[in-house]
Design an enzyme around this catalytic site. Structure first.
Site, PDB file in Angstrom:
ATOM      1  CD  GLU A  56      10.626  27.702   7.833  1.00 44.16           C
ATOM      2  OE1 GLU A  56       9.441  27.736   8.163  1.00 44.16           O
ATOM      3  OE2 GLU A  56      11.311  28.718   7.664  1.00 44.16           O
ATOM      4  N   GLY A  78       5.235  30.117   2.033  1.00 49.12           N
ATOM      5  CA  GLY A  78       4.291  31.116   1.540  1.00 49.12           C
ATOM      6  C   GLY A  78       3.704  30.811   0.173  1.00 49.12           C
ATOM      7  CD  GLU A 117      10.286  35.058   4.269  1.00 52.31           C
ATOM      8  OE1 GLU A 117      10.197  35.788   5.269  1.00 52.31           O
ATOM      9  OE2 GLU A 117       9.352  34.320   3.897  1.00 52.31           O
ATOM     10  CG  HIS A 177      12.897  32.692   7.699  1.00 50.08           C
ATOM     11  ND1 HIS A 177      12.555  33.039   6.416  1.00 50.08           N
ATOM     12  CD2 HIS A 177      11.826  32.052   8.214  1.00 50.08           C
ATOM     13  CE1 HIS A 177      11.316  32.623   6.172  1.00 50.08           C
ATOM     14  NE2 HIS A 177      10.855  32.025   7.245  1.00 50.08           N
ATOM     15  CB  SER A 199       2.559  25.955   2.573  1.00 46.45           C
ATOM     16  OG  SER A 199       3.042  27.007   1.763  1.00 46.45           O
ATOM     17  CE  LYS A 226       6.676  34.279   6.527  1.00 44.50           C
ATOM     18  NZ  LYS A 226       7.091  33.691   5.286  1.00 44.50           N
ATOM     19  CG  ASN A 267       8.423  34.107  10.749  1.00 42.71           C
ATOM     20  OD1 ASN A 267       8.493  35.264  11.170  1.00 42.71           O
ATOM     21  ND2 ASN A 267       9.086  33.701   9.686  1.00 42.71           N
TER      22      ASN A 267
HETATM   23  C1  PEP Z   1       7.842  30.840   7.459  1.00 39.92           C
HETATM   24  O1  PEP Z   1       7.804  32.049   7.294  1.00 39.92           O
HETATM   25  O2  PEP Z   1       8.760  30.360   8.126  1.00 39.92           O
HETATM   26  C2  PEP Z   1       6.813  30.014   6.864  1.00 39.92           C
HETATM   27  C3  PEP Z   1       6.899  28.720   7.003  1.00 39.92           C
HETATM   28  O3  PEP Z   1       5.824  30.648   6.194  1.00 39.92           O
HETATM   29  P1  PEP Z   1       4.458  29.990   5.631  1.00 39.92           P
HETATM   30  O4  PEP Z   1       3.876  29.150   6.750  1.00 39.92           O
HETATM   31  O5  PEP Z   1       3.587  31.150   5.280  1.00 39.92           O
HETATM   32  O6  PEP Z   1       4.830  29.155   4.459  1.00 39.92           O
END
Ligand code: PEP
Length: 243
Positions: free
Chosen positions: A167, A173, A99, A97, A205, A13, A11
């Site tokens: 997640e 992040g 976000e 997601h 992460s 983003k 992803n």
């Molecule tokens: C994500 O954006 O779905 C994600 C898991 O980000 P990160 O790996 O940076 O935590």
């Protein structure tokens, strides 16, 4: 039971202009031509889909969108439909997601409608679920995720049209991850709620240091990777761990 092939989904983003998107796509494509044992999926911003798709070429790396509208077309300024993603070369789309759930106020009903839109267009929906820090500390993580699954998944879900991404919101992040026991526990709980053979990714992460341990957990069928997916070396290390 058929083996669930591991999937590493990237992803990106809201990152990447044309030059760096193409360079990253080419780098991933070149690495993907080397032996590896998992599927790879790249989800760039909508503006880069066609260019990155061209850069990935015949490498076998799949292309996905990061979100889609519920309608196929019409009066929605700024919207991108699932059909448009398909037309741009996508096979997958991320929906729900955190976000978007948290910053854009998307509800489970919205996520469900987007999942149906993805299927209408012939895309695999990667449905994201996960609890906040407050919810985990209150002991509500499992009930929150179970409610998200109930509200977000249409009845016709099957292993060909659906991937789940667990997640935890507080892990995205931040460099923080749940304990391995907590990840395993949540994936086992999700497994009881979805069709068997449907893949469950962990996201939050994931990096080259923790990937092997996370990806060795029994019901973890791959990773949804944000930040580390923008660094080819890190992404490749995660991919090797998935194999
Ligand atoms: C994500 O954006 O779905 C994600 C898991 O980000 P990160 O790996 O940076 O935590």
């Amino acid at each position: 039971m058929a083996e669930r092939k591991r999937l590493v989904a990237c992803n990106w983003k809201m990152n990447g202009l044309r030059a760096d998107g193409v360079a990253l796509g080419r780098d991933i494509a070149a690495r993907a031509r080397e032996p590896h044992r998992c599927e790879l999926l790249v989800c760039p911003p909508a503006t880069l889909l066609v260019l990155v798709g061209e850069a990935l070429g015949d490498s076998g790396v799949a292309l996905g969108g990061q979100d889609c509208h519920t309608e196929p077309k019409g009066a929605c300024t700024g919207g991108v439909s699932a059909e448009m993603l398909k037309d741009a070369g996508c096979s997958h789309v991320i929906v729900g997601h955190s976000e978007r759930r948290h910053a854009c106020g998307e509800t489970d009903a919205d996520v469900r409608a987007k999942t149906l839109a993805a299927w209408r267009a012939g895309l695999v929906a990667i449905v994201c679920v996960g609890e906040t820090r407050v919810e985990r500390e209150a002991g509500l993580a499992k009930s929150v995720v179970e409610a998200q699954l109930t509200g977000s998944l249409p009845d016709a879900a099957n292993p060909e049209n659906l991937v789940i991404a667990y997640e935890p919101v507080w892990a995205i992040g931040t460099g923080l991850t749940p304990t391995m026991a907590d990840i395993a526990d949540m994936h086992a709980a999700i497994r009881t709620r979805i069709p068997s053979e449907t893949r469950i990714l962990y996201g939050g992460s994931v990096n080259p240091k923790n990937a092997a341990e996370i990806l060795a957990l029994e019901e973890v069928d791959g990773a949804l990777v944000g930040g580390a997916s923008l660094k080819p070396e890190d992404l490749w290390a995660i991919t090797q761990a998935a194999g």
